[in-house]
Structure formats: C-alpha cells, structure tokens
Design a protein around this motif. Structure first.
Motif, PDB file in Angstrom:
ATOM      1  N   PRO A  64       0.788  -1.240   0.000  1.00 18.76           N
ATOM      2  CA  PRO A  64       0.000   0.000   0.000  1.00 18.76           C
ATOM      3  C   PRO A  64       0.818   1.286   0.000  1.00 18.76           C
ATOM      4  N   ASN A  65       1.991   1.280   0.630  1.00 17.73           N
ATOM      5  CA  ASN A  65       2.799   2.500   0.654  1.00 17.73           C
ATOM      6  C   ASN A  65       3.321   2.882  -0.728  1.00 17.73           C
ATOM      7  N   LEU A  66       3.220   1.946  -1.680  1.00 15.31           N
ATOM      8  CA  LEU A  66       3.667   2.221  -3.051  1.00 15.31           C
ATOM      9  C   LEU A  66       2.501   2.499  -4.001  1.00 15.31           C
ATOM     10  N   HIS A  67       1.273   2.437  -3.501  1.00 21.82           N
ATOM     11  CA  HIS A  67       0.116   2.581  -4.387  1.00 21.82           C
ATOM     12  C   HIS A  67       0.119   3.912  -5.138  1.00 21.82           C
ATOM     13  N   ARG A  68       0.333   5.006  -4.406  1.00 21.79           N
ATOM     14  CA  ARG A  68       0.265   6.305  -5.089  1.00 21.79           C
ATOM     15  C   ARG A  68       1.360   6.463  -6.144  1.00 21.79           C
ATOM     16  N   PRO A  69       2.660   6.287  -5.797  1.00 17.26           N
ATOM     17  CA  PRO A  69       3.680   6.508  -6.836  1.00 17.26           C
ATOM     18  C   PRO A  69       3.556   5.565  -8.025  1.00 17.26           C
ATOM     19  N   VAL A  70       3.219   4.311  -7.769  1.00 17.23           N
ATOM     20  CA  VAL A  70       3.086   3.356  -8.875  1.00 17.23           C
ATOM     21  C   VAL A  70       1.881   3.710  -9.744  1.00 17.23           C
ATOM     22  N   ALA A  71       0.755   4.028  -9.107  1.00 22.11           N
ATOM     23  CA  ALA A  71      -0.449   4.384  -9.865  1.00 22.11           C
ATOM     24  C   ALA A  71      -0.225   5.664 -10.662  1.00 22.11           C
ATOM     25  N   GLU A  72       0.483   6.625 -10.085  1.00 20.75           N
ATOM     26  CA  GLU A  72       0.744   7.871 -10.812  1.00 20.75           C
ATOM     27  C   GLU A  72       1.554   7.611 -12.077  1.00 20.75           C
TER      28      GLU A  72
ATOM     29  N   MET B 228      -6.871   2.064  -1.335  1.00 21.82           N
ATOM     30  CA  MET B 228      -6.535   2.871  -2.502  1.00 21.82           C
ATOM     31  C   MET B 228      -5.166   3.535  -2.335  1.00 21.82           C
ATOM     32  N   ALA B 229      -4.902   4.074  -1.160  1.00 20.93           N
ATOM     33  CA  ALA B 229      -3.619   4.696  -0.853  1.00 20.93           C
ATOM     34  C   ALA B 229      -3.519   4.815   0.666  1.00 20.93           C
TER      35      ALA B 229
ATOM     36  N   ALA C 254      -5.342  12.997  -4.877  1.00 22.87           N
ATOM     37  CA  ALA C 254      -4.345  13.300  -5.911  1.00 22.87           C
ATOM     38  C   ALA C 254      -4.460  12.327  -7.077  1.00 22.87           C
ATOM     39  N   LEU C 255      -4.686  11.045  -6.781  1.00 20.70           N
ATOM     40  CA  LEU C 255      -4.850  10.052  -7.845  1.00 20.70           C
ATOM     41  C   LEU C 255      -6.121  10.315  -8.645  1.00 20.70           C
ATOM     42  N   GLN C 256      -7.189  10.695  -7.959  1.00 20.91           N
ATOM     43  CA  GLN C 256      -8.442  10.988  -8.654  1.00 20.91           C
ATOM     44  C   GLN C 256      -8.266  12.144  -9.641  1.00 20.91           C
TER      45      GLN C 256
END
Length: 698
Positions: free
Chosen positions: A75-83, A98-99, A107-109
């Motif tokens: 989960p700690n990688l969800h935002r950078p990987v998804a971005e 989700m993050a 931010a992802l949305q």
C-alpha cells in the motif's frame, strides 16, 4: 468485451488470484507482469502463460502495449506506482486500500480525471456471494424496509499470532484499519450508502512483547437514512464476520466465513406455533446452504466444476464488475469508494486521538567487530538468543529481512541491525565477516513446493557454509529440527548423533529439506573443516510462540487438537529460552564441531497433558482427539486419491510420516548436557509456568 491488454504490477501471492480470475474473463489478456524481484515475476509469468516479465514499469512500457494495469504492490507504493501508470495513459485497478491517506487518493483521482483514464479499487468483499444474496433479499423488499445494521468483525491475524510485525499494517495504527477494517466498512457502505458521520471508540491497546497495537474498536455509523454499528477485534481467537440487518418485517443474518444468509420473518401462525415454524425454517435454510457449500467445494476439488470458494468468487466478481463498467460506463470508475473508505480511516484515527507508539530506534551494523552474527534473529527463538547474549554483555549483529516494529531489546546499545535477506549472497558475505561466530536461525520454510523449499533451506545452508569458510568463521551454529529424524518407534532411544531419516522420500518437504541441509553442512565439515555444530530443537513452546503447535497435533480450529496418536506418550518439548541457552553455550564449548545435538527439555508432558494445561491457562474448552494410525492412513489415502484424479500426482502417502509425527521415541540428552554444560529446567511447576502461563489473559 473488447480485448484488453493487461499488466500485473507486483508478483506477490495476490497476483495469482488476479491472473486466475482474468483467465475466466473473455477478452482479458494478461501480457505482462512487473516486479523488481524479476525471478518471482518470471515464475508467476510461467505459471499463467504471461508473455512478458519485467523489472520496472518503464521497461514494460518500452516493450509491450498495455491498456489496463492491476496495481498489486504494498500500500505505501500505491500512489507513486499508480501515478506512473496513469501518466502513461493506462486505466488503473488498485488493490485495497486505494492509498495511505485521503489526500493521496484525491491526488490520484485528479490525475486520472486529467488524463481521461479509469481508476478503481478492488473492494472484493462487496462481491462476496453472501453479500450479493443479502443485497438481493433486501432490494426485493422481502423483509420490509431496512432499519438498522450491526456488523461483527472479529478476525485472527496470522502475522499477529506469529509476531511478524515487519508487515506494513503494523507501522502505524491507521494501517490496521486500512488493511483489515475496510472490508466490513465496504460491505456496510454497500448496504446503507455513504457514511455521513460516525463515532469511533477504541479499546485499550494490546501489548505484544513490547509492540503496542490498536486492535479493538467500536464504531457507531450514521448513514443517509439507516444507521449501523461495527465491532472490531483484530487478532481474535474465535473468528466472527457477520452482519445482522434489522428490517420492518424480519431480520437477515449474513455469515461471510460460512457463506450463509439466513432470513427470519414471522409466520401467519399463533406465537407458540410461530416459534416452532420459524425455528424449523431457520434450520432448513442453514442445512440447505451447508449442503450446497459442501457440494460446490467437493465438485471444484474434483475439477467437475470451476473454482467456487467465496473468496475467489468475490475476486472474480469484483474484477468482472470493473471491466464491465470500463466497457459500458468508464466515467463511473473514479475511485470514489476507495477514497471514502481511506477517508474514514483517516478520520477515525483523528477522532479517537490515536497516536503512533514510538518505535524502537535501531542501529545499523558498522564494521564491528561483534561477538556474534544472528541470522533470523527477530523470530521468537532469535529474540531469546539475542536477549541472553545482551544479558551476558556480548555485542550482537542481527541479520533480518524485515526490521520494522521491533521490540525494545533491539534498541540496546549492544545490538546492531543488518537489513538484508539470506538469499542475497553479497550481503551475506559482508554480514558473516562481522563476527567470529555465526548463528543461523533462519527458518526458510515458506516455499510452496519442493523446489522452492530445497532452494531456500538446502541451498541457503550451502551458501552460508561457503561464506563462513571464506570469512574464516570460528564457529557456525546451525539450528535444525528433530523433524529431520525418524521418531516413530515407541520407546526407541534417540541421541544427538542419530542420523537423519533414511526414508526422506516419505517425509514432508520441510522435514526433508532440513535434513538435507544438516547433511550438506556436515559434509562441508568433513571435506573442508567447516566449524559447524548443529542443534536440533524439539517442540519449541513458551513466550513468543503459538501454543497451538503442530508437534502436539493438527488444529483444524483452536479448540480441537486432532492427535497424531492416542496422545499418551511424553513429547520432546523445550522452551524457547532453553534453546537459546544451548545456542549461547555452543559458542564457546570445546570440541563440538561436526556434532549434532537434540535440544529437548527434561520435563516431558503428553499431548493430553499439554492440552489440559493450555485449557487451564486460557480458560477455554480445549479438546484432544486421539486418532489411530490406521484412521490417519485412510484419510491421507483419500486425499491422495482426490489429488491423483485431479492431476496432482505425487508419491503415495504411507504411514511412515504419520508414525513419526506422534513422536513416541524417547530422547537421551546426556550428550548435550555433558558437552555444552546445558541444564534444562527440571521442575515441572516452573516449566509449566514458563510454557503456558505466558499465554494467559494477564
């Protein structure tokens, strides 16, 4: 559905489920899998026929064309990987949560909206078969208007039981909510809609040997028109994941663990007869669904129908729903639900004013010198070993793969940490050079098949031995297990020099691998003078261990121990602290290289006595169920037959393993007492206190 070229980002265990579910979806084609651990990615790719395996997203994007990415990283990688994926123009399907924060979700949305791609989160338990049936009953109005909802989420957490606190979910209190509690929250949201407001009441934190965790909560939830409450207990002994929906004309009870939905509504009869009629109806619903669940399981096991366990069906249903929406209405895939749930967890921590406990500040290992390097030193035996070394004033380097959330012991000035895996040979070579004594406590038994087990345990031992020889190690103390011996002859005297089981082909993969690891190290002693001494602990119990030990019997559930025999023979028990004492003594003992010792305490209780003492301490109705060798042989033969018919063919299971599991042999430990000066606890009362009382409820 139009063809979708899909990439799996992350090759952990959940990737298998995604790959399997996607296999059933027309038009879905997995074309790539990405993981920095490339070998692991290759294994998953080979298993599921995925053409490309890559070390990075950038490499994947250069080599293959992809439409959708499933993000299966921690989960700690969800935002950078998804971005990175969204910036590349891919639709993104995230594993929950989700993050790590609502701000990250927002931010992802925003980024997904700006790039015109879909963003969704796998809240798969909204697609659990029981959830779907319950929703249908309520939506059809069979019980009238929904008035109130109550949910219990009392669940065991394996990492808690095993004291494996390096997992992300233990890094801060909110993470436990994000990892666990979003499951029932997503289901409540499915029933009553978005939660407008709520009250969060935390129970006192629980202490796990110096690690404090917020495991128990009570939530009062206010929906748009229906309210609910949620009771949470993580690390619970008895699992209970249920929702009770109270309606104008009846009630609905949903049991997610047993995949059962029971509707109760009044009949047309007078009260006395009504109680009888509704009772019979409830029993009939229970029996009918129990039969259906068993039939589905049996047919799937025999491969007469597709996999139909509730967890897999929930995963399959959630993934199908995502691709269905991607086909028909991609604008609805905006991550709103995932953000709502993460936002709830953020607010719960703030409302309850929960602070992250201060963690143990550890020191990175320098050049040394240290008195000992302890490999796998953060496990329960490792903690005991490190504790005794520190108490003796020795300096210790501890090598472990995961060093988060360690108890205060590891912050001691005499303890330094080497963050590395034993599979990293370069790191292992450097670590071994730090100390003249190397203590190998690495378990290595987590592989799913024999090849993986052999590579981890046997290959790991061989690599360690080679590193010790190259570094000029003065002594290697290797922890084996009595499971590498044959112990199935009643009353046979077993001494430390007993050879490994001569029929390893009849033993389980772990016992076989541990035996071969011992043999490999002893061969290196004979041919290259590797200064190794091997200690083989018995059934290790006491502080930091699970009291429900497979050496006592097989636990289908904690209250019931299915014995390996009649449970009357003395068992080779030993306390973790006694094993640690033997390890420490082996550091300085003379003329012990090339020898093996069995580490078994003088207090030897039967499985029946063990169960009695544990029941006394836990104040629980625990039962020991004796089983004959013949009965177990029939059961194992049946299992083998099912596997044979379904194409999973292996060696026929004889009773060799079963007899040894019962441990009827007798241990003579006079050699370890003489050579190491080891003195285990002799007083039964003291042994019982240290073995069992530590598991009491304070």
């Amino acid at each position: 559905m139009a063809e979708r070229r899909i990439a799996l980002i992350g090759a952990g265990f959940i990737s298998d489920l995604h790959a399997e579910a996607l296999k059933t979806l027309p038009g879905a084609r997995v074309v790539a899998i990405v993981d920095p651990a490339v070998e692991r990615a290759r294994q998953v790719a080979a298993k599921w026929g995925i053409a490309g395996s890559f070390a990075s997203i950038a490499e994947m994007m250069e080599r293959v064309e992809v439409d959708v990415a499933h993000v299966l990283v921690p989960p700690n990688l969800h935002r950078p990987v998804a971005e990175e994926l969204i910036e590349a123009g891919l639709h993104v399907y995230l594993e929950k949560p989700m993050a790590e924060s609502e701000a990250d979700c927002e931010a992802l949305q925003k980024l997904a909206k700006a790039r015109g791609v879909a963003l969704s989160v796998n809240q798969n338990f909204r697609r659990h078969p029981a959830q779907l049936r319950a929703r249908q009953i309520l939506d059809e109005g069979r019980l009238g208007r929904l008035r109130y909802l109550h949910c219990n989420y009392f669940m065991p957490v394996g990492q808690m039981e095993g004291r494996q606190f390096g997992h992300w979910m233990f890094n801060e209190p909110k993470n436990l909510l994000l990892e666990q509690v979003v499951h029932p929250l997503s289901q409540i949201d499915d029933f009553i809609g978005a939660i407008r407001d709520f009250k969060a009441t935390p129970e006192p934190m629980r202490d796990f040997g110096g690690v404090s965790l917020q495991t128990d909560w009570r939530f009062t939830l206010n929906g748009e028109s229906v309210n609910a409450d949620l009771a949470v207990s993580l690390g619970a002994r008895y699992p209970n994941w249920t929702i009770t929906a109270l309606c104008d004309d009846g009630e609905l009870r949903v049991d997610y663990l047993q995949n059962r939905v029971i509707a109760k509504r009044p009949s047309r009869y007078l009260e006395a007869l009504d109680h009888y009629v509704t009772g019979v109806d409830l029993a009939w619903q229970t029996a009918r669904q129990a039969h259906a669940n068993l039939a589905n399981y049996s047919l799937a096991l025999l491969k007469l129908k597709r996999r139909s366990d509730p967890f897999f069906l929930s995963m399959k249903g959630s993934i199908e729903a995502f691709y269905g929406a991607l086909e028909r209405s991609p604008e609805t895939l905006d991550g709103a639900l995932g953000r709502r749930l993460v936002g709830f967890c953020d607010k719960a921590i703030r409302k309850a004013r929960i602070k992250t406990p201060e963690g143990t500040e550890v020191r990175e290992a320098g050049k040394g010198p240290y008195d000992a390097l302890v490999i796998g030193g953060t496990g329960f035996i490792g903690r005991a070993v490190v504790g005794q070394l520190v108490a003796a004033g020795r300096k210790v380097a501890v090598m472990a793969r995961n060093t988060r959330n360690l108890p205060p012991l590891f912050g001691h000035e005499n303890v330094a940490i080497v963050r590395a895996s034993v599979t990293d040979r370069a790191a292992l070579e450097k670590a071994v050079a730090l100390a003249p004594v190397v203590i190998n406590l690495a378990h290595g038994g987590g592989a799913a098949d024999w090849d993986g087990m052999r590579k981890a345990i046997v290959g790991g031992a061989e690599t360690l031995g080679a590193c010790c020889l190259a570094a000029g190690t003065k002594r290697l103390i290797h922890l084996g297990t009595i499971a590498s011996l044959y112990l199935g002859t009643p009353g046979e005297r077993i001494t430390g020099d007993r050879a490994i089981d001569s029929r390893l082909d009849k033993r389980n993969d772990y016992s076989r691998a541990k035996a071969l690891a011992d043999e490999a190290l002893l061969a290196m002693y004979r041919t290259e003078k590797l200064p190794v001494v091997i200690l083989r602990p018995g059934v290790v119990i006491g502080e930091g261990t699970s009291p429900f030990h497979s050496g006592v019997g097989f636990y289908n559930s904690e209250p019931h121990c299915l014995g390996w025999n009649d449970g009357r023979n003395p068992l080779p028990l030993v306390l973790a602290e006694e094993v640690a004492d033997a390890v420490v003594r082996a550091m300085d003992a003379e003329a012990v290289e090339g020898k093996t010792y069995n580490v078994v305490s003088d207090v030897r209780m039967s499985a029946r006595e063990y169960t009695h003492e544990l029941a006394r301490v836990l104040k629980r109705p625990l039962e020991y169920h004796s089983q004959s060798i013949a009965k177990q042989g029939v059961v194992e033969s049946f299992k083998w037959g099912v596997k044979y018919l379904t194409g999973r063919r292996g060696p026929y299971p004889g009773v060799h393993e079963t007899r040894s599991n019962g441990l009827p042999a007798t241990f003579d430990t006079s050699d370890i007492k003489k050579d190491l000066g080891w003195t285990p606890i002799a007083a039964r009362e003291e042994f019982v206190r240290k073995a069992f009382d530590v598991h009491g409820e304070g």
